[in-house]
Scaffold this motif. Structure first.
Motif, PDB file in Angstrom:
ATOM      1  N   TYR A 112      44.144  39.481  43.531  1.00 19.58           N
ATOM      2  CA  TYR A 112      45.121  38.509  44.016  1.00 19.58           C
ATOM      3  C   TYR A 112      45.912  37.904  42.857  1.00 19.58           C
ATOM      4  O   TYR A 112      45.479  37.892  41.717  1.00 19.58           O
ATOM      5  CB  TYR A 112      44.481  37.427  44.893  1.00 19.58           C
ATOM      6  CG  TYR A 112      43.378  36.640  44.246  1.00 19.58           C
ATOM      7  CD1 TYR A 112      43.648  35.496  43.505  1.00 19.58           C
ATOM      8  CD2 TYR A 112      42.044  37.025  44.389  1.00 19.58           C
ATOM      9  CE1 TYR A 112      42.635  34.764  42.922  1.00 19.58           C
ATOM     10  CE2 TYR A 112      41.020  36.298  43.810  1.00 19.58           C
ATOM     11  CZ  TYR A 112      41.322  35.168  43.073  1.00 19.58           C
ATOM     12  OH  TYR A 112      40.318  34.447  42.484  1.00 19.58           O
TER      13      TYR A 112
ATOM     14  N   GLU B  96      47.201  44.150  46.435  1.00 18.28           N
ATOM     15  CA  GLU B  96      46.500  44.352  47.702  1.00 18.28           C
ATOM     16  C   GLU B  96      45.773  45.690  47.722  1.00 18.28           C
ATOM     17  O   GLU B  96      44.663  45.783  48.249  1.00 18.28           O
ATOM     18  CB  GLU B  96      47.478  44.246  48.873  1.00 18.28           C
ATOM     19  CG  GLU B  96      47.942  42.822  49.113  1.00 18.28           C
ATOM     20  CD  GLU B  96      49.065  42.711  50.137  1.00 18.28           C
ATOM     21  OE1 GLU B  96      49.598  43.746  50.596  1.00 18.28           O
ATOM     22  OE2 GLU B  96      49.420  41.560  50.467  1.00 18.28           O
TER      23      GLU B  96
ATOM     24  N   LYS C  15      40.234  38.520  40.798  1.00 13.33           N
ATOM     25  CA  LYS C  15      39.508  39.001  41.973  1.00 13.33           C
ATOM     26  C   LYS C  15      38.181  38.278  41.994  1.00 13.33           C
ATOM     27  O   LYS C  15      37.759  37.687  40.990  1.00 13.33           O
ATOM     28  CB  LYS C  15      39.307  40.523  41.936  1.00 13.33           C
ATOM     29  CG  LYS C  15      38.324  40.975  40.881  1.00 13.33           C
ATOM     30  CD  LYS C  15      38.007  42.441  40.997  1.00 13.33           C
ATOM     31  CE  LYS C  15      36.917  42.758  39.967  1.00 13.33           C
ATOM     32  NZ  LYS C  15      36.549  44.114  39.921  1.00 13.33           N
TER      33      LYS C  15
ATOM     34  N   THR D 101      52.719  42.244  44.607  1.00  6.34           N
ATOM     35  CA  THR D 101      51.819  41.929  45.725  1.00  6.34           C
ATOM     36  C   THR D 101      51.204  43.165  46.377  1.00  6.34           C
ATOM     37  O   THR D 101      49.981  43.229  46.531  1.00  6.34           O
ATOM     38  CB  THR D 101      52.524  41.020  46.744  1.00  6.34           C
ATOM     39  OG1 THR D 101      52.882  39.801  46.083  1.00  6.34           O
ATOM     40  CG2 THR D 101      51.627  40.717  47.929  1.00  6.34           C
TER      41      THR D 101
END
Length: 157
Positions: A22, A17, A43, A13
């Motif tokens: 994602y 980021e 994305k 994660t």
């Protein structure tokens, strides 16, 4: 296996980021005699192979530093795009797919069918409504989400 998915989710994660990507899905599965850790990322505008390689390298480095090793058996790490027919898993996936053409399959047949394809028109916590074409007629059908085994984007032919 759920523990592996949770650990990898926590590790990947922050990497995603950093790149404004994602997470779509993670699966840890045995196929034949080999184990595969698959991380599906995306994305806006789509993800390319070089971006998948960046995430794979960063995630691989993080996984190699954890003691004790959360995945004791040998495995293949694959980081890739979910593809054009990406699965719909999270509530946000369903909301983003409104007006898109999707495929849903069921645990138990609905009106004699185990799957339907159509345009997603409405999402509630309990139901999905699709505009489906049956022979030459278009019809809105509402399905109980508890009976939906899988949902994914679909390509309309």
């Amino acid at each position: 296996m759920a523990n592996v998915v949770e650990i990898v989710t926590d590790l990947v994660t922050p990497i995603l980021e950093d790149y404004q990507f994602y997470l779509v899905d993670i699966e840890y599965v045995k196929e034949g005699k080999n184990w595969f850790l698959r991380v599906f990322i995306d994305k806006d505008g789509g993800i390319d192979i070089n971006e998948c390689a960046l995430v794979s390298e960063a995630l691989g480095e993080k996984l190699d530093t954890i003691e004790p090793d959360p995945i004791p058996q040998a495995y293949f790490l694959e980081v890739s795009s979910p593809g054009a027919e990406r699965p719909l898993k999270k509530e946000e996936d369903y909301v983003n797919a409104i007006d898109d053409y999707i495929n849903i399959s069921f645990y138990q047949a609905v009106e004699g069918e185990k799957q339907y394809q159509g345009f997603l028109k409405e999402v509630t916590p309990e139901t999905l409504t699709l505009l489906v074409k049956i022979k030459t007629q278009e019809k809105e059908m509402t399905f109980d989400r508890k009976n939906i085994a899988k949902a994914r984007l679909a390509i309309q032919f």
